[in-house]
Design a protein around this motif. Structure first.
Motif, mmCIF file in Angstrom:
data_model
loop_
_atom_site.group_PDB
_atom_site.id
_atom_site.type_symbol
_atom_site.label_atom_id
_atom_site.label_comp_id
_atom_site.label_asym_id
_atom_site.label_seq_id
_atom_site.Cartn_x
_atom_site.Cartn_y
_atom_site.Cartn_z
ATOM 1 N N THR A 147 35.777 32.104 47.688
ATOM 2 C CA THR A 147 34.924 31.319 48.586
ATOM 3 C C THR A 147 33.478 31.256 48.091
ATOM 4 O OG1 THR A 147 34.327 33.163 50.049
ATOM 5 C CG2 THR A 147 36.335 31.924 50.589
ATOM 6 N N GLY A 148 33.223 31.867 46.934
ATOM 7 C CA GLY A 148 31.898 31.752 46.341
ATOM 8 C C GLY A 148 31.046 32.997 46.341
ATOM 9 N N LEU A 149 31.541 34.076 46.918
ATOM 10 C CA LEU A 149 30.761 35.313 46.891
ATOM 11 C C LEU A 149 30.877 35.979 45.527
ATOM 12 C CD1 LEU A 149 31.644 36.950 50.340
ATOM 13 C CD2 LEU A 149 29.569 35.720 49.720
ATOM 14 N N SER A 150 29.844 36.682 45.129
ATOM 15 C CA SER A 150 29.897 37.436 43.882
ATOM 16 C C SER A 150 30.695 38.720 44.099
ATOM 17 C CB SER A 150 28.483 37.796 43.412
ATOM 18 O OG SER A 150 27.908 38.772 44.280
ATOM 19 N N GLN A 151 31.129 39.316 43.001
ATOM 20 C CA GLN A 151 31.853 40.589 43.112
ATOM 21 C C GLN A 151 30.966 41.648 43.742
ATOM 22 O OE1 GLN A 151 33.862 41.838 39.523
ATOM 23 N NE2 GLN A 151 34.513 39.748 39.064
ATOM 24 N N LYS A 152 29.684 41.616 43.435
ATOM 25 C CA LYS A 152 28.758 42.598 44.010
ATOM 26 C C LYS A 152 28.633 42.399 45.523
ATOM 27 C CE LYS A 152 24.207 44.605 43.453
ATOM 28 N NZ LYS A 152 22.960 44.622 42.706
ATOM 29 N N GLU A 153 28.563 41.146 45.970
ATOM 30 C CA GLU A 153 28.489 40.874 47.408
ATOM 31 C C GLU A 153 29.756 41.335 48.114
ATOM 32 O OE1 GLU A 153 25.761 36.876 47.781
ATOM 33 O OE2 GLU A 153 27.720 36.672 46.822
ATOM 34 N N SER A 180 33.004 48.000 40.612
ATOM 35 C CA SER A 180 34.077 48.186 39.632
ATOM 36 C C SER A 180 35.457 48.120 40.293
ATOM 37 C CB SER A 180 33.917 49.516 38.894
ATOM 38 O OG SER A 180 33.938 50.595 39.813
ATOM 39 N N ALA A 181 35.550 48.559 41.543
ATOM 40 C CA ALA A 181 36.819 48.477 42.263
ATOM 41 C C ALA A 181 37.189 47.017 42.505
ATOM 42 C CB ALA A 181 36.738 49.222 43.592
ATOM 43 N N VAL A 182 36.207 46.205 42.896
ATOM 44 C CA VAL A 182 36.456 44.773 43.093
ATOM 45 C C VAL A 182 36.915 44.151 41.783
ATOM 46 C CG1 VAL A 182 35.427 42.543 43.692
ATOM 47 C CG2 VAL A 182 34.845 44.585 45.019
ATOM 48 N N SER A 183 36.238 44.490 40.692
ATOM 49 C CA SER A 183 36.614 43.970 39.377
ATOM 50 C C SER A 183 38.049 44.345 39.020
ATOM 51 C CB SER A 183 35.646 44.516 38.315
ATOM 52 O OG SER A 183 36.037 44.088 37.036
ATOM 53 N N GLN A 184 38.422 45.574 39.292
ATOM 54 C CA GLN A 184 39.783 46.021 38.997
ATOM 55 C C GLN A 184 40.808 45.339 39.888
ATOM 56 O OE1 GLN A 184 39.627 50.294 39.143
ATOM 57 N NE2 GLN A 184 38.665 50.438 37.124
ATOM 58 N N TYR A 185 40.470 45.089 41.145
ATOM 59 C CA TYR A 185 41.372 44.342 42.020
ATOM 60 C C TYR A 185 41.588 42.937 41.474
ATOM 61 C CZ TYR A 185 41.296 47.773 45.854
ATOM 62 O OH TYR A 185 41.455 48.890 46.629
ATOM 63 N N LEU A 186 40.502 42.291 41.061
ATOM 64 C CA LEU A 186 40.592 40.911 40.587
ATOM 65 C C LEU A 186 41.324 40.791 39.254
ATOM 66 C CD1 LEU A 186 37.020 39.661 41.554
ATOM 67 C CD2 LEU A 186 39.162 39.284 42.780
ATOM 68 N N SER A 187 41.205 41.812 38.419
ATOM 69 C CA SER A 187 41.859 41.768 37.100
ATOM 70 C C SER A 187 43.310 42.242 37.156
ATOM 71 C CB SER A 187 41.086 42.633 36.103
ATOM 72 O OG SER A 187 41.216 44.008 36.434
ATOM 73 N N ILE A 202 42.068 40.472 49.816
ATOM 74 C CA ILE A 202 40.832 40.192 50.548
ATOM 75 C C ILE A 202 39.697 39.941 49.556
ATOM 76 C CG2 ILE A 202 39.048 41.184 52.049
ATOM 77 C CD1 ILE A 202 41.366 42.627 53.545
ATOM 78 N N ALA A 203 39.577 40.811 48.560
ATOM 79 C CA ALA A 203 38.522 40.650 47.549
ATOM 80 C C ALA A 203 38.674 39.322 46.815
ATOM 81 C CB ALA A 203 38.560 41.815 46.561
ATOM 82 N N ALA A 204 39.881 38.984 46.415
ATOM 83 C CA ALA A 204 40.119 37.730 45.696
ATOM 84 C C ALA A 204 39.771 36.522 46.559
ATOM 85 C CB ALA A 204 41.574 37.659 45.239
ATOM 86 N N SER A 224 41.947 34.680 57.018
ATOM 87 C CA SER A 224 41.140 34.716 58.236
ATOM 88 C C SER A 224 40.200 35.914 58.238
ATOM 89 C CB SER A 224 42.057 34.751 59.458
ATOM 90 O OG SER A 224 41.309 34.898 60.641
ATOM 91 N N LEU A 225 40.722 37.076 57.895
ATOM 92 C CA LEU A 225 39.889 38.278 57.838
ATOM 93 C C LEU A 225 38.808 38.130 56.770
ATOM 94 C CD1 LEU A 225 39.080 41.137 58.570
ATOM 95 C CD2 LEU A 225 40.971 41.969 57.140
ATOM 96 N N SER A 226 39.163 37.573 55.628
ATOM 97 C CA SER A 226 38.194 37.395 54.541
ATOM 98 C C SER A 226 37.024 36.520 54.977
ATOM 99 C CB SER A 226 38.876 36.775 53.319
ATOM 100 O OG SER A 226 39.893 37.612 52.855
ATOM 101 N N TYR A 227 37.339 35.401 55.626
ATOM 102 C CA TYR A 227 36.282 34.509 56.113
ATOM 103 C C TYR A 227 35.428 35.201 57.169
ATOM 104 C CZ TYR A 227 38.155 30.498 53.587
ATOM 105 O OH TYR A 227 38.552 29.648 52.601
ATOM 106 N N ASP A 228 36.062 35.927 58.075
ATOM 107 C CA ASP A 228 35.311 36.616 59.121
ATOM 108 C C ASP A 228 34.405 37.706 58.546
ATOM 109 O OD1 ASP A 228 36.395 34.949 61.024
ATOM 110 O OD2 ASP A 228 37.811 36.441 61.809
ATOM 111 N N LEU A 229 34.878 38.400 57.527
ATOM 112 C CA LEU A 229 34.033 39.399 56.856
ATOM 113 C C LEU A 229 32.857 38.714 56.165
ATOM 114 C CD1 LEU A 229 36.813 41.677 55.358
ATOM 115 C CD2 LEU A 229 35.001 42.456 56.899
ATOM 116 N N ARG A 230 33.153 37.648 55.448
ATOM 117 C CA ARG A 230 32.108 36.912 54.728
ATOM 118 C C ARG A 230 31.037 36.406 55.685
ATOM 119 N NH1 ARG A 230 33.435 31.076 52.934
ATOM 120 N NH2 ARG A 230 33.035 30.928 55.161
ATOM 121 N N ASP A 231 31.465 35.904 56.838
ATOM 122 C CA ASP A 231 30.541 35.313 57.805
ATOM 123 C C ASP A 231 29.901 36.329 58.744
ATOM 124 O OD1 ASP A 231 31.199 32.883 56.651
ATOM 125 O OD2 ASP A 231 32.668 32.366 58.209
#
Length: 108
Positions: free
Chosen positions: A28-34, A44-51, A21-23, A70-77
């Motif tokens: 889609t253009g969101l920052s790790q902080k967002e 830091s958890a997002v960073s660790q997921y991505l790495s 989900i984080a990836a 689908s869930l990722s887009y719905d969360l983002r929006d």
């Protein structure tokens, strides 16, 4: 002692789902902080997921990938604020079994 299904969920499925989900959200253009803010976790958890330092790499089926996207887009929006039931549905798809019951406890 035999490993409980909930152990697999907590140690394997859930981290993999959260990492995916984080990836997807970052892609889609969101920052790790967002992403961290939306998912209510530390940046830091997002960073660790991505790495790949956190979250096991499970090979998802196309059906699971579509559900995560689908869930990722719905969360983002902002269409979803509490993703618990959808994460449980994704977990069920991964495991290929009916609900473990843990997600049903709060739905009385």
């Amino acid at each position: 002692m035999e490993k409980l299904p909930c152990e697999d969920i907590v140690w394997e499925s859930l981290p993999a789902i959260r990492a995916a989900i984080a990836a997807e959200m970052v892609a889609t253009g969101l920052s790790q902080k967002e992403v961290a803010t939306i998912l209510e976790m530390a940046p830091s958890a997002v960073s660790q997921y991505l790495s790949g330092k956190r979250g096991y790499r499970i090979e998802f089926t196309d059906e699971v990938k579509k559900a995560i996207a689908s869930l990722s887009y719905d969360l983002r929006d902002g269409k979803v604020t509490n993703p618990a039931s959808r994460i449980c549905a994704i977990c069920t798809l991964i495991r290929g079994t009916p609900s473990c019951g843990a997600c049903d406890e709060g739905e009385s």
